[in-house]
Design a protein around this motif. Structure first.
Motif, PDB file in Angstrom:
ATOM      1  N   THR A  69       0.781  -1.265  -0.063  1.00 55.90           N
ATOM      2  CA  THR A  69       0.119   0.001  -0.089  1.00 55.90           C
ATOM      3  C   THR A  69       0.808   0.989  -0.202  1.00 55.90           C
ATOM      4  O   THR A  69       0.638   2.356  -0.701  1.00 55.90           O
ATOM      5  CB  THR A  69      -0.765   0.213   1.123  1.00 55.90           C
ATOM      6  OG1 THR A  69      -1.703  -1.276   1.033  1.00 55.90           O
ATOM      7  CG2 THR A  69      -1.860   1.022   1.143  1.00 55.90           C
ATOM      8  N   LYS A  76       1.620   6.833  -6.577  1.00 57.59           N
ATOM      9  CA  LYS A  76       0.509   7.710  -7.156  1.00 57.59           C
ATOM     10  C   LYS A  76       0.786   9.120  -6.875  1.00 57.59           C
ATOM     11  O   LYS A  76       0.600  10.170  -7.628  1.00 57.59           O
ATOM     12  CB  LYS A  76      -0.842   7.428  -6.689  1.00 57.59           C
ATOM     13  CG  LYS A  76      -2.140   8.211  -7.019  1.00 57.59           C
ATOM     14  CD  LYS A  76      -3.322   7.665  -6.514  1.00 57.59           C
ATOM     15  CE  LYS A  76      -4.447   8.350  -7.041  1.00 57.59           C
ATOM     16  NZ  LYS A  76      -4.455  10.161  -6.784  1.00 57.59           N
ATOM     17  N   SER A 118      -6.698  -4.063  -0.681  1.00 52.95           N
ATOM     18  CA  SER A 118      -6.848  -3.562  -1.971  1.00 52.95           C
ATOM     19  C   SER A 118      -8.310  -2.950  -2.293  1.00 52.95           C
ATOM     20  O   SER A 118      -8.142  -1.982  -2.860  1.00 52.95           O
ATOM     21  CB  SER A 118      -6.800  -4.845  -3.015  1.00 52.95           C
ATOM     22  OG  SER A 118      -5.416  -5.553  -3.016  1.00 52.95           O
ATOM     23  N   THR A 119      -9.228  -3.540  -1.418  1.00 53.71           N
ATOM     24  CA  THR A 119     -10.354  -2.885  -1.536  1.00 53.71           C
ATOM     25  C   THR A 119     -10.592  -1.476  -1.056  1.00 53.71           C
ATOM     26  O   THR A 119     -10.993  -0.558  -1.405  1.00 53.71           O
ATOM     27  CB  THR A 119     -11.563  -3.696  -1.042  1.00 53.71           C
ATOM     28  OG1 THR A 119     -11.450  -4.930  -1.718  1.00 53.71           O
ATOM     29  CG2 THR A 119     -13.007  -3.119  -0.996  1.00 53.71           C
ATOM     30  N   LYS A 122      -8.302   1.020  -3.272  1.00 61.18           N
ATOM     31  CA  LYS A 122      -9.310   1.520  -4.451  1.00 61.18           C
ATOM     32  C   LYS A 122     -10.188   2.412  -4.292  1.00 61.18           C
ATOM     33  O   LYS A 122     -10.609   3.323  -5.153  1.00 61.18           O
ATOM     34  CB  LYS A 122      -9.898   0.023  -4.834  1.00 61.18           C
ATOM     35  CG  LYS A 122     -10.494   0.182  -6.313  1.00 61.18           C
ATOM     36  CD  LYS A 122     -10.818  -1.166  -6.969  1.00 61.18           C
ATOM     37  CE  LYS A 122     -11.252  -0.828  -8.466  1.00 61.18           C
ATOM     38  NZ  LYS A 122     -11.986  -2.596  -8.948  1.00 61.18           N
ATOM     39  N   LYS A 123     -10.989   2.308  -3.178  1.00 62.55           N
ATOM     40  CA  LYS A 123     -12.003   3.271  -2.838  1.00 62.55           C
ATOM     41  C   LYS A 123     -11.343   4.979  -2.763  1.00 62.55           C
ATOM     42  O   LYS A 123     -12.107   5.795  -2.923  1.00 62.55           O
ATOM     43  CB  LYS A 123     -12.657   3.054  -1.440  1.00 62.55           C
ATOM     44  CG  LYS A 123     -13.575   1.869  -1.774  1.00 62.55           C
ATOM     45  CD  LYS A 123     -14.153   1.684  -0.299  1.00 62.55           C
ATOM     46  CE  LYS A 123     -15.100   0.455  -0.196  1.00 62.55           C
ATOM     47  NZ  LYS A 123     -15.571  -0.072   1.008  1.00 62.55           N
ATOM     48  N   GLY A 125      -8.740   5.606  -4.807  1.00 58.15           N
ATOM     49  CA  GLY A 125      -8.175   5.954  -6.148  1.00 58.15           C
ATOM     50  C   GLY A 125      -6.677   5.304  -6.343  1.00 58.15           C
ATOM     51  O   GLY A 125      -5.769   5.721  -7.010  1.00 58.15           O
ATOM     52  N   ARG A 127      -4.379   1.812  -6.483  1.00 66.14           N
ATOM     53  CA  ARG A 127      -4.371   0.336  -6.941  1.00 66.14           C
ATOM     54  C   ARG A 127      -3.162  -0.278  -6.475  1.00 66.14           C
ATOM     55  O   ARG A 127      -2.162   0.013  -6.909  1.00 66.14           O
ATOM     56  CB  ARG A 127      -4.383   0.277  -8.445  1.00 66.14           C
ATOM     57  CG  ARG A 127      -5.932   0.797  -9.157  1.00 66.14           C
ATOM     58  CD  ARG A 127      -6.065   0.632 -10.456  1.00 66.14           C
ATOM     59  NE  ARG A 127      -7.414   1.052 -10.935  1.00 66.14           N
ATOM     60  CZ  ARG A 127      -8.296   0.305 -10.795  1.00 66.14           C
ATOM     61  NH1 ARG A 127      -8.449  -0.991 -10.491  1.00 66.14           N
ATOM     62  NH2 ARG A 127      -9.847   0.654 -11.218  1.00 66.14           N
ATOM     63  N   THR A 129      -0.964  -3.459  -7.119  1.00 67.85           N
ATOM     64  CA  THR A 129      -0.748  -4.310  -8.223  1.00 67.85           C
ATOM     65  C   THR A 129       0.731  -5.139  -7.939  1.00 67.85           C
ATOM     66  O   THR A 129       0.741  -5.975  -8.805  1.00 67.85           O
ATOM     67  CB  THR A 129      -0.230  -3.621  -9.440  1.00 67.85           C
ATOM     68  OG1 THR A 129       1.044  -2.684  -9.443  1.00 67.85           O
ATOM     69  CG2 THR A 129      -1.504  -2.529  -9.854  1.00 67.85           C
TER      70      THR A 129
END
Length: 233
Positions: A69, A76, A118-119, A122-123, A125, A127, A129
């Motif tokens: 994370t 990002k 991950s969930t 994702k909320k 923005g 991801r 990977t």
């Protein structure tokens, strides 16, 4: 006589009150807000060369929740600001005692990030990977900074580095994620959310977003002198 005695008593009470106030200010037990203040160490980063982009490796226990994370959050942020940073993440065996040995085993190796993590990411923005991998000896050559999520991670990094003959490099390069926190300046660890509920994953994201902002600012400041030196050359 009574008035004189009363004046002496009043003066004594004032003196005792003043003395107590002084002690309350100077004694940590009576001044918890100052006693629990955390002083962040100065973190120094040396780039591999003036022309190289900074490189950061995040480390947690299993490399399926916190460190991937942190990797995704920093990537990002760097992309949003148009900055180039080499970023990766890894774990310290996921609880295996021999993970750093030649014939050792590392839990979660090759697995994707925890679905709950991950969930939650994702909320926002973000991801995730990457796939889990253990720390390797050559990571100390490849990365400028090795960042553990908590003190247990750092000590495990040192344990492996000692076995690999890389302890000096590990000590020089390894710091904690919370060293870069700003809003959460009193926090000393990014807690493992694996056995907790959804709030734990949200807390991890809050801490990592805060710390990665601080880290990115530090990387930019460290890069500026190197870039200026390169231009002069």
């Amino acid at each position: 006589m009574r008035r004189s005695a009363f004046r002496h008593l009043a003066a004594a009470l004032i003196f005792i009150s003043a003395l107590f106030c002084c002690l309350a200010y100077r004694t940590p037990l009576l001044r918890p807000s100052l006693a629990h203040r955390v002083r962040r160490p100065a973190v120094q980063m040396t780039l591999s060369s003036p022309s190289s982009e900074p490189s950061v490796l995040f480390v947690c226990l299993g490399n399926i929740c916190r460190s991937p994370t942190a990797e995704a959050v920093l990537r990002k942020l760097a992309q949003d600001k148009g900055l180039r940073v080499e970023i990766d993440s890894c774990g310290t065996g996921g609880g295996s005692d021999n993970w750093y040995k030649p014939d050792g085993f590392s839990y979660h190796e090759g697995e994707p990030s925890d679905e709950r993590m991950s969930t939650a990411a994702k909320k926002r923005g973000i991801r995730l990977t990457s796939r889990s991998r253990p720390l390797r000896p050559d990571d100390f050559d490849r990365f400028d900074l090795v960042i553990g999520m908590e003190e247990k991670n750092r000590q495990e990094i040192f344990r492996a580095a000692r076995a690999w003959g890389r302890l000096d490099e590990a000590v020089r390069k390894t710091v904690l994620m919370t060293d870069y926190c700003r809003e959460y300046g009193d926090v000393t660890a990014v807690p493992d959310p694996y056995y907790g509920g959804q709030k734990g994953f949200e807390k991890v994201l809050d801490l990592l977003e805060d710390a990665c902002e601080g880290l990115l600012q530090k990387l930019v400041k460290e890069r500026e002198p190197s870039a200026a030196s390169e231009r002069r050359m």
